[in-house]
Design an enzyme around this catalytic site. Structure first.
Site, mmCIF file in Angstrom:
data_model
loop_
_atom_site.group_PDB
_atom_site.id
_atom_site.type_symbol
_atom_site.label_atom_id
_atom_site.label_comp_id
_atom_site.label_asym_id
_atom_site.label_seq_id
_atom_site.Cartn_x
_atom_site.Cartn_y
_atom_site.Cartn_z
ATOM 1 N N SER A 149 9.452 -4.536 -5.840
ATOM 2 C CA SER A 149 9.893 -3.385 -5.035
ATOM 3 C C SER A 149 11.318 -3.624 -4.572
ATOM 4 O O SER A 149 11.750 -4.786 -4.421
ATOM 5 C CB SER A 149 8.989 -3.230 -3.811
ATOM 6 O OG SER A 149 9.595 -2.381 -2.847
ATOM 7 N N TYR A 164 5.283 -7.764 3.040
ATOM 8 C CA TYR A 164 5.450 -7.005 1.788
ATOM 9 C C TYR A 164 6.707 -7.458 1.047
ATOM 10 O O TYR A 164 6.665 -7.747 -0.154
ATOM 11 C CB TYR A 164 5.509 -5.513 2.110
ATOM 12 C CG TYR A 164 5.549 -4.609 0.898
ATOM 13 C CD1 TYR A 164 4.449 -4.485 0.050
ATOM 14 C CD2 TYR A 164 6.690 -3.857 0.605
ATOM 15 C CE1 TYR A 164 4.481 -3.636 -1.050
ATOM 16 C CE2 TYR A 164 6.730 -3.004 -0.489
ATOM 17 C CZ TYR A 164 5.625 -2.893 -1.311
ATOM 18 O OH TYR A 164 5.657 -2.052 -2.399
HETATM 19 N N1 LIG Z 1 4.999 4.059 -3.802
HETATM 20 C C1 LIG Z 1 6.130 3.405 -3.604
HETATM 21 O O1 LIG Z 1 7.057 3.897 -2.935
HETATM 22 C C2 LIG Z 1 6.328 2.043 -4.223
HETATM 23 C C3 LIG Z 1 7.617 1.512 -4.329
HETATM 24 C C4 LIG Z 1 7.809 0.258 -4.904
HETATM 25 C C5 LIG Z 1 6.717 -0.458 -5.358
HETATM 26 N N2 LIG Z 1 5.461 0.082 -5.228
HETATM 27 C C6 LIG Z 1 4.346 -0.717 -5.722
HETATM 28 O O2 LIG Z 1 3.712 -0.013 -6.785
HETATM 29 C C7 LIG Z 1 2.323 -0.369 -6.837
HETATM 30 C C8 LIG Z 1 1.462 0.870 -6.810
HETATM 31 O O3 LIG Z 1 1.755 1.563 -5.621
HETATM 32 P P1 LIG Z 1 1.252 3.041 -5.332
HETATM 33 O O4 LIG Z 1 2.305 3.685 -4.522
HETATM 34 O O5 LIG Z 1 0.769 3.675 -6.586
HETATM 35 O O6 LIG Z 1 0.046 2.679 -4.349
HETATM 36 P P2 LIG Z 1 -1.485 3.156 -4.281
HETATM 37 O O7 LIG Z 1 -1.980 2.681 -2.968
HETATM 38 O O8 LIG Z 1 -1.558 4.610 -4.588
HETATM 39 O O9 LIG Z 1 -2.148 2.345 -5.465
HETATM 40 C C9 LIG Z 1 -2.431 0.957 -5.364
HETATM 41 C C10 LIG Z 1 -3.615 0.657 -6.236
HETATM 42 O O10 LIG Z 1 -3.896 -0.738 -6.167
HETATM 43 C C11 LIG Z 1 -5.310 -0.885 -6.041
HETATM 44 N N3 LIG Z 1 -5.648 -2.143 -5.395
HETATM 45 C C12 LIG Z 1 -5.451 -2.508 -4.091
HETATM 46 N N4 LIG Z 1 -5.975 -3.717 -3.860
HETATM 47 C C13 LIG Z 1 -6.515 -4.150 -5.035
HETATM 48 C C14 LIG Z 1 -7.216 -5.327 -5.439
HETATM 49 N N5 LIG Z 1 -7.464 -6.323 -4.578
HETATM 50 N N6 LIG Z 1 -7.621 -5.414 -6.727
HETATM 51 C C15 LIG Z 1 -7.379 -4.409 -7.606
HETATM 52 N N7 LIG Z 1 -6.735 -3.277 -7.290
HETATM 53 C C16 LIG Z 1 -6.300 -3.145 -6.013
HETATM 54 C C17 LIG Z 1 -5.744 0.317 -5.208
HETATM 55 O O11 LIG Z 1 -7.134 0.565 -5.335
HETATM 56 C C18 LIG Z 1 -4.876 1.414 -5.801
HETATM 57 O O12 LIG Z 1 -5.460 2.030 -6.931
HETATM 58 C C19 LIG Z 1 2.093 -1.324 -5.665
HETATM 59 O O13 LIG Z 1 2.196 -2.662 -6.124
HETATM 60 C C20 LIG Z 1 3.246 -0.998 -4.734
HETATM 61 O O14 LIG Z 1 3.541 -2.065 -3.880
HETATM 62 C C21 LIG Z 1 5.244 1.313 -4.689
#
Ligand SMILES: NC(=O)c1ccc[n+]([C@@H]2O[C@H](COP(=O)([O-])OP(=O)(O)OC[C@H]3O[C@@H](n4cnc5c(N)ncnc54)[C@H](O)[C@@H]3O)[C@@H](O)[C@H]2O)c1
Length: 257
Positions: A149, A164
């Protein structure tokens, strides 16, 4: 549709508006067979079936808790069984997308919050990679893409705070060290560093906070999940063979370095 030659495994791929599901869809759209892995096994299977039907590719979904070695081993065994049965092509790509964040200020951070955020993001990436890497090495071809991220690069500032940023920075070190170690193996390892993406992870975001966020982004908006997915599937392609140990910013210009 292109010939299906390999399977892409995606963790964290069932959240309705999430990046993972967008990544799984994009792999399928580009002709990959897909494996959807997430906490809820039934939902993983359902999402996989929907993607498989829509894009006419083999697709399976299983339960995984990326923080638990036995759960990761069970998911890996299920995938291996489908490959052995001829229902899935060999695994060629792994996208480690599962992640959680925490908006808690540092002095209010409990050890439990710290451990959970580190476990899902950093330990999860380690465990799932360790499970799927041997098959890629055996095949002499593989693509691993890890979800970091912009928070790792600029110390948060989007939503997540110290645990984070720390966990996502650990993923950058992991990516570089593993890429170096895998060298000539045919397996590449890269990381992506999105800025704000329009998903449900930023619980508590308000229209006002979103507007303020957009003002700090030169492109003037948050990213779509497909814009993140497009980079991940490119890094998984044959064309990306010379890209390894690298970090790919997807942030609309919000962090330049
Ligand atoms: N949305 C943003 O702005 C953003 C920006 C940069 C990075 N990210 C990263 O992208 C990734 C996805 O984010 P998102 O926004 O789609 O979030 P989200 O919360 O919509 O999706 C996260 C997913 O991870 C799964 N998960 C959580 N704990 C778990 C575990 N122990 N085992 C297996 N699966 C697990 C959840 O069930 C969910 O489906 C994350 O790693 C997040 O940190 C997101």
């Amino acid at each position: 549709m292109s010939t299906i030659q390999r399977t892409a495994v995606i963790t964290g791929a069932t959240s309705d508006r999430g990046i993972g599901i967008g990544v799984a869809r994009r792999y399928a759209q580009e002709g990959w067979a897909v494996v959807v892995l997430d906490l809820d096994g039934e939902k993983s299977a359902k999402v996989a079936a929907e993607i498989g039907n829509e894009f006419a590719v083999p697709a399976f979904g299983y339960e995984i808790d990326v923080t638990a070695e036995d759960s990761v081993a069970a998911a890996h065994a299920a995938v291996t069984a489908e490959v052995a049965a001829g229902n899935l092509p060999v695994v060629g790509a792994l996208a480690n997308i599962a992640g959680i964040t925490s908006p808690v200020p540092f002095l209010e951070t409990t050890l439990d919050i710290w451990n959970k955020v580190m476990a899902v993001n950093a330990t999860g990436t380690y465990l799932v990679t360790k499970a799927f890497l041997p098959g890629m090495l055996e095949a002499g071809w593989g693509r691993i893409v890890n979800m970091s991220s912009v928070s790792a690069q600029r110390g948060g500032g989007v939503f997540g705070k110290v645990p984070y940023s720390s966990a996502k920075a650990a993923i950058l070190g992991f990516t570089k060290a593993l890429a170096r170690e895998l060298g000539t193996s045919g397996v590449t390892v890269n990381a992506v560093t999105p800025g704000a993406v329009d998903t449900n992870i930023r619980v508590g975001a308000t229209p006002e906070s979103e507007a303020a966020l957009a003002r700090d982004i030169p492109v003037g908006r948050t990213a779509t999940t497909d814009e993140v997915a497009a980079v991940i599937t490119f890094l998984s392609s044959a064309d990306a063979a010379y890209l390894t140990g690298a970090t790919f910013d997807i942030n609309g210009g919000s962090h330049m370095h």
